[in-house]
Design an enzyme around this catalytic site. Structure first.
Site, PDB file in Angstrom:
ATOM      1  N   ASP A 133       0.847  -1.195   0.000  1.00 11.01           N
ATOM      2  CA  ASP A 133       0.000   0.000   0.000  1.00 11.01           C
ATOM      3  C   ASP A 133       0.879   1.241   0.000  1.00 11.01           C
ATOM      4  O   ASP A 133       1.840   1.335   0.775  1.00 11.01           O
ATOM      5  CB  ASP A 133      -0.915   0.007   1.219  1.00 11.01           C
ATOM      6  CG  ASP A 133      -2.001   1.066   1.103  1.00 11.01           C
ATOM      7  OD1 ASP A 133      -2.545   1.240  -0.005  1.00 11.01           O
ATOM      8  OD2 ASP A 133      -2.319   1.699   2.125  1.00 11.01           O
ATOM      9  N   HIS A 140      -4.085  14.202   0.317  1.00  9.34           N
ATOM     10  CA  HIS A 140      -4.345  13.363   1.491  1.00  9.34           C
ATOM     11  C   HIS A 140      -3.202  13.461   2.499  1.00  9.34           C
ATOM     12  O   HIS A 140      -3.428  13.664   3.696  1.00  9.34           O
ATOM     13  CB  HIS A 140      -4.526  11.911   1.055  1.00  9.34           C
ATOM     14  CG  HIS A 140      -4.597  10.944   2.199  1.00  9.34           C
ATOM     15  ND1 HIS A 140      -5.639  10.910   3.096  1.00  9.34           N
ATOM     16  CD2 HIS A 140      -3.719   9.970   2.594  1.00  9.34           C
ATOM     17  CE1 HIS A 140      -5.413   9.961   3.991  1.00  9.34           C
ATOM     18  NE2 HIS A 140      -4.262   9.369   3.711  1.00  9.34           N
ATOM     19  N   GLU A 206     -10.489   3.830   3.251  1.00  9.53           N
ATOM     20  CA  GLU A 206      -9.567   4.585   2.416  1.00  9.53           C
ATOM     21  C   GLU A 206      -9.897   4.285   0.961  1.00  9.53           C
ATOM     22  O   GLU A 206      -9.833   3.132   0.518  1.00  9.53           O
ATOM     23  CB  GLU A 206      -8.109   4.225   2.721  1.00  9.53           C
ATOM     24  CG  GLU A 206      -7.660   4.730   4.077  1.00  9.53           C
ATOM     25  CD  GLU A 206      -6.164   4.571   4.312  1.00  9.53           C
ATOM     26  OE1 GLU A 206      -5.659   5.172   5.275  1.00  9.53           O
ATOM     27  OE2 GLU A 206      -5.514   3.838   3.536  1.00  9.53           O
ATOM     28  N   GLU A 208      -9.124   3.965  -2.659  1.00 12.16           N
ATOM     29  CA  GLU A 208      -7.901   3.763  -3.422  1.00 12.16           C
ATOM     30  C   GLU A 208      -8.196   3.042  -4.729  1.00 12.16           C
ATOM     31  O   GLU A 208      -9.277   2.472  -4.916  1.00 12.16           O
ATOM     32  CB  GLU A 208      -6.887   2.927  -2.613  1.00 12.16           C
ATOM     33  CG  GLU A 208      -6.554   3.495  -1.248  1.00 12.16           C
ATOM     34  CD  GLU A 208      -5.370   2.798  -0.591  1.00 12.16           C
ATOM     35  OE1 GLU A 208      -4.550   2.184  -1.318  1.00 12.16           O
ATOM     36  OE2 GLU A 208      -5.264   2.864   0.650  1.00 12.16           O
ATOM     37  N   ASP A 240      -8.961   0.198   1.488  1.00 11.72           N
ATOM     38  CA  ASP A 240      -8.025  -0.267   2.513  1.00 11.72           C
ATOM     39  C   ASP A 240      -8.553   0.165   3.878  1.00 11.72           C
ATOM     40  O   ASP A 240      -8.223   1.239   4.374  1.00 11.72           O
ATOM     41  CB  ASP A 240      -6.630   0.307   2.254  1.00 11.72           C
ATOM     42  CG  ASP A 240      -5.566  -0.399   3.069  1.00 11.72           C
ATOM     43  OD1 ASP A 240      -5.728  -1.598   3.337  1.00 11.72           O
ATOM     44  OD2 ASP A 240      -4.567   0.247   3.420  1.00 11.72           O
ATOM     45  N   ARG A 244      -7.956   3.606  12.855  1.00 15.40           N
ATOM     46  CA  ARG A 244      -7.130   4.793  13.119  1.00 15.40           C
ATOM     47  C   ARG A 244      -6.570   4.833  14.542  1.00 15.40           C
ATOM     48  O   ARG A 244      -5.433   5.280  14.755  1.00 15.40           O
ATOM     49  CB  ARG A 244      -7.956   6.062  12.872  1.00 15.40           C
ATOM     50  CG  ARG A 244      -8.486   6.216  11.456  1.00 15.40           C
ATOM     51  CD  ARG A 244      -7.370   6.331  10.449  1.00 15.40           C
ATOM     52  NE  ARG A 244      -7.901   6.611   9.109  1.00 15.40           N
ATOM     53  CZ  ARG A 244      -7.173   6.628   8.004  1.00 15.40           C
ATOM     54  NH1 ARG A 244      -5.877   6.376   8.071  1.00 15.40           N
ATOM     55  NH2 ARG A 244      -7.711   6.895   6.842  1.00 15.40           N
ATOM     56  N   GLN A 247      -3.794   2.292  14.828  1.00 14.79           N
ATOM     57  CA  GLN A 247      -2.646   2.790  14.057  1.00 14.79           C
ATOM     58  C   GLN A 247      -1.899   3.892  14.805  1.00 14.79           C
ATOM     59  O   GLN A 247      -0.663   3.930  14.813  1.00 14.79           O
ATOM     60  CB  GLN A 247      -3.125   3.319  12.701  1.00 14.79           C
ATOM     61  CG  GLN A 247      -1.994   3.797  11.784  1.00 14.79           C
ATOM     62  CD  GLN A 247      -2.512   4.250  10.434  1.00 14.79           C
ATOM     63  OE1 GLN A 247      -3.702   4.138  10.145  1.00 14.79           O
ATOM     64  NE2 GLN A 247      -1.626   4.752   9.602  1.00 14.79           N
ATOM     65  N   TYR A 251       2.082   2.748  15.168  1.00 14.22           N
ATOM     66  CA  TYR A 251       2.851   3.002  13.940  1.00 14.22           C
ATOM     67  C   TYR A 251       4.280   3.488  14.190  1.00 14.22           C
ATOM     68  O   TYR A 251       5.140   3.395  13.306  1.00 14.22           O
ATOM     69  CB  TYR A 251       2.101   3.988  13.034  1.00 14.22           C
ATOM     70  CG  TYR A 251       2.320   5.441  13.343  1.00 14.22           C
ATOM     71  CD1 TYR A 251       3.221   6.208  12.598  1.00 14.22           C
ATOM     72  CD2 TYR A 251       1.612   6.070  14.364  1.00 14.22           C
ATOM     73  CE1 TYR A 251       3.405   7.546  12.860  1.00 14.22           C
ATOM     74  CE2 TYR A 251       1.801   7.405  14.635  1.00 14.22           C
ATOM     75  CZ  TYR A 251       2.685   8.143  13.879  1.00 14.22           C
ATOM     76  OH  TYR A 251       2.870   9.476  14.153  1.00 14.22           O
ATOM     77  N   LYS A 260      -3.968  -2.059   9.648  1.00 11.89           N
ATOM     78  CA  LYS A 260      -4.298  -2.200   8.229  1.00 11.89           C
ATOM     79  C   LYS A 260      -4.326  -3.659   7.775  1.00 11.89           C
ATOM     80  O   LYS A 260      -4.520  -3.931   6.595  1.00 11.89           O
ATOM     81  CB  LYS A 260      -3.253  -1.449   7.389  1.00 11.89           C
ATOM     82  CG  LYS A 260      -3.161   0.049   7.635  1.00 11.89           C
ATOM     83  CD  LYS A 260      -4.409   0.757   7.124  1.00 11.89           C
ATOM     84  CE  LYS A 260      -4.227   2.248   7.141  1.00 11.89           C
ATOM     85  NZ  LYS A 260      -3.376   2.733   6.058  1.00 11.89           N
ATOM     86  N   THR A 264      -8.782  -5.731   3.376  1.00 13.05           N
ATOM     87  CA  THR A 264      -8.659  -4.839   2.233  1.00 13.05           C
ATOM     88  C   THR A 264      -9.616  -5.370   1.169  1.00 13.05           C
ATOM     89  O   THR A 264      -9.493  -6.531   0.755  1.00 13.05           O
ATOM     90  CB  THR A 264      -7.220  -4.814   1.675  1.00 13.05           C
ATOM     91  OG1 THR A 264      -6.328  -4.356   2.697  1.00 13.05           O
ATOM     92  CG2 THR A 264      -7.122  -3.908   0.465  1.00 13.05           C
ATOM     93  N   THR A 357      -4.706   6.496  -0.308  1.00  6.90           N
ATOM     94  CA  THR A 357      -5.959   7.246  -0.300  1.00  6.90           C
ATOM     95  C   THR A 357      -5.950   8.342  -1.354  1.00  6.90           C
ATOM     96  O   THR A 357      -4.983   9.093  -1.483  1.00  6.90           O
ATOM     97  CB  THR A 357      -6.197   7.862   1.084  1.00  6.90           C
ATOM     98  OG1 THR A 357      -6.164   6.824   2.064  1.00  6.90           O
ATOM     99  CG2 THR A 357      -7.537   8.566   1.149  1.00  6.90           C
ATOM    100  N   GLU A 371     -10.295  12.466   7.111  1.00 10.06           N
ATOM    101  CA  GLU A 371     -10.242  13.804   6.525  1.00 10.06           C
ATOM    102  C   GLU A 371     -11.607  14.478   6.509  1.00 10.06           C
ATOM    103  O   GLU A 371     -11.725  15.665   6.811  1.00 10.06           O
ATOM    104  CB  GLU A 371      -9.710  13.724   5.094  1.00 10.06           C
ATOM    105  CG  GLU A 371      -8.289  13.222   4.974  1.00 10.06           C
ATOM    106  CD  GLU A 371      -7.960  12.888   3.535  1.00 10.06           C
ATOM    107  OE1 GLU A 371      -7.527  13.800   2.808  1.00 10.06           O
ATOM    108  OE2 GLU A 371      -8.168  11.725   3.129  1.00 10.06           O
TER     109      GLU A 371
END
Length: 423
Positions: A133, A140, A206, A208, A240, A244, A247, A251, A260, A264, A357, A371
């Site tokens: 990804d 974004h 997301e 994509e 995807d 949040r 993450q 991360y 993630k 998917t 994204t 967003e």
């Protein structure tokens, strides 16, 4: 013979101008019907699926190995290479033309080879060899950077110099219609000192596009622009799903992991690169200029409209919450593939590359709830007083995409997923 992309082509099958699947498209997928046969390869045309195995059995399509159309994934067909892809698409186009009698006037073959879409089940179209990804929309990345680091430090120093990406999980790539279980994980809001384990509270989508790699590259070798382009078999819409809050805690320092890895979703139809050729255009100006191995000599973006609609458990109809375009991507799919192999990483038939994204410059073009709701501070307002900052159990999300031609559209169908409560 007319080129398969000729806008004047018509099929002997009636196709609504608003259909995603005119004769200029001919996307590939894997389906089964009520005939009891195993899943096999088909092409979408209007509201029918053309059974390529039946055509091959009747010696109507000449490929190196007709059995590839009896496979339960596109991988064996993709492995035959770009010349076979192009020749096969041209032959299918010829068989479906309104002025070509071979299939049109063969009622027996037509009844075997043309199946109403309403009578088929669609499957994951490829065996996913590996999933990567990317993070390639400047809009974004800027929005997310402003949220978490402030306007003056929105983009990380490396972002304008290479396509940023991470290796995801091929094992949890699923086809449209597969329900998605809310993930569990470690959660640590800023207000608490130690983490806890439980269901994600900030579940997101997301928007994509996915690149389907149809040819391999050797370990230790780099790719140039032309080689990378020729390796791309086609594209799918890709969602995807993202946790949040999981993450945010996990991360640092290595990037996305469990947040993630749980699902998917991709659309069941793979639209070929060749079908998208009339819609190619130049992407955004890249400043500073990329290093030489990433520079492009041709347009590698696409004028491809993308929609996202959300239906909550309390709504009768889905409401559109985003409309954007693939053309906004700062790093193209070709650049992503070139960069992926630049270290000597071997690419395989069936590799899937997520674009990252896709957001545009306007507020209604934001490709994630992170967003759209600005990290929950500006909840999305829907009909009936329903609000959403992030996805709740029972919510259903539908993504659609298409390129608009003169009197026809080349579309992808849809990718849909409904959220189930955590186990």
């Amino acid at each position: 013979m007319p080129h398969p992309n000729d806008p004047k082509l018509r099929s002997f099958i009636d196709v609504d101008p608003a259909s995603d699947f005119p004769i200029q498209n001919l996307p590939y997928g894997v389906f089964s019907a009520k005939d009891g046969l195993a899943p096999r390869i088909g092409v979408a045309i209007g509201d029918h699926v053309l059974d390529l195995w039946q055509l091959a059995q009747d010696c109507r399509i000449d490929v190196v190995e007709p059995a590839v159309f009896a496979a339960s994934s596109l991988n064996p067909f993709m492995a035959l290479g770009p010349k076979v892809w192009s020749r096969t698409r041209a032959r299918i186009s010829e068989l479906l033309r309104h002025d070509h009698p071979e299939l049109r006037d063969n009622e027996r073959l037509r009844q075997r080879a043309l199946v109403p879409t309403a009578d088929v089940k669609l499957y994951l179209p490829i065996t996913v060899a590996g999933y990567t990804d990317f993070y390639s929309s400047k809009e974004h990345a800027t929005n997310v950077g402003v949220m978490f680091r402030g306007k003056d430090n929105a983009l990380q120093p490396n972002w304008l110099h290479m396509p940023i990406g991470y290796n995801g999980r091929a094992s949890t790539v699923v086809v449209s219609g597969t329900k998605v279980r809310r993930p569990r994980g470690q959660l640590k809001p800023p207000s608490v000192e130690v983490p806890s384990f439980g269901p994600c509270k900030r579940l997101d989508f997301e928007l994509e596009m996915g690149v389907v790699v149809g040819q391999p590259s050797a370990m230790g070798e780099m790719l140039n622009e032309q080689q990378a382009e020729e390796m791309i078999f086609g594209f799918v819409i890709l969602n995807d799903w993202s946790a949040r809050d999981i993450q945010q805690w996990e991360y640092v320092p290595l990037g996305p992991f469990q947040a993630k890895a749980f699902a998917t979703s991709i659309s069941p139809w793979v639209v070929t690169r060749e079908a998208l050729e009339p819609f190619r255009l130049q992407g955004p100006t890249q400043e500073p200029a990329p290093l030489p191995y990433l520079r492009q000599t041709q347009p590698n973006n696409y004028d491809l409209t993308l929609d996202v609609a959300l239906r909550t458990a309390g709504m009768n109809e889905a409401a559109r919450i985003c409309r954007t375009n693939f053309k906004y991507m700062y790093w193209s799919s070709v650049q992503q593939l070139v960069h992926h192999a630049s270290s000597g990483c071997a690419m395989n038939v069936g590799d899937l590359l997520g674009s990252g994204t896709i957001s545009g410059p306007e507020k209604d073009q934001r490709g994630s709830l992170l967003e759209i709701s600005w990290n929950g501070t500006e909840p999305l307002e829907l009909a009936g007083g329903i609000k959403r900052s992030f996805l709740e159990d029972g919510d259903s999300l539908v993504m659609r995409g298409w390129c608009q031609g003169d009197g026809y559209r080349v579309g992808f169908g849809e990718v849909e997923g409904t959220i189930l409560a955590a186990a």
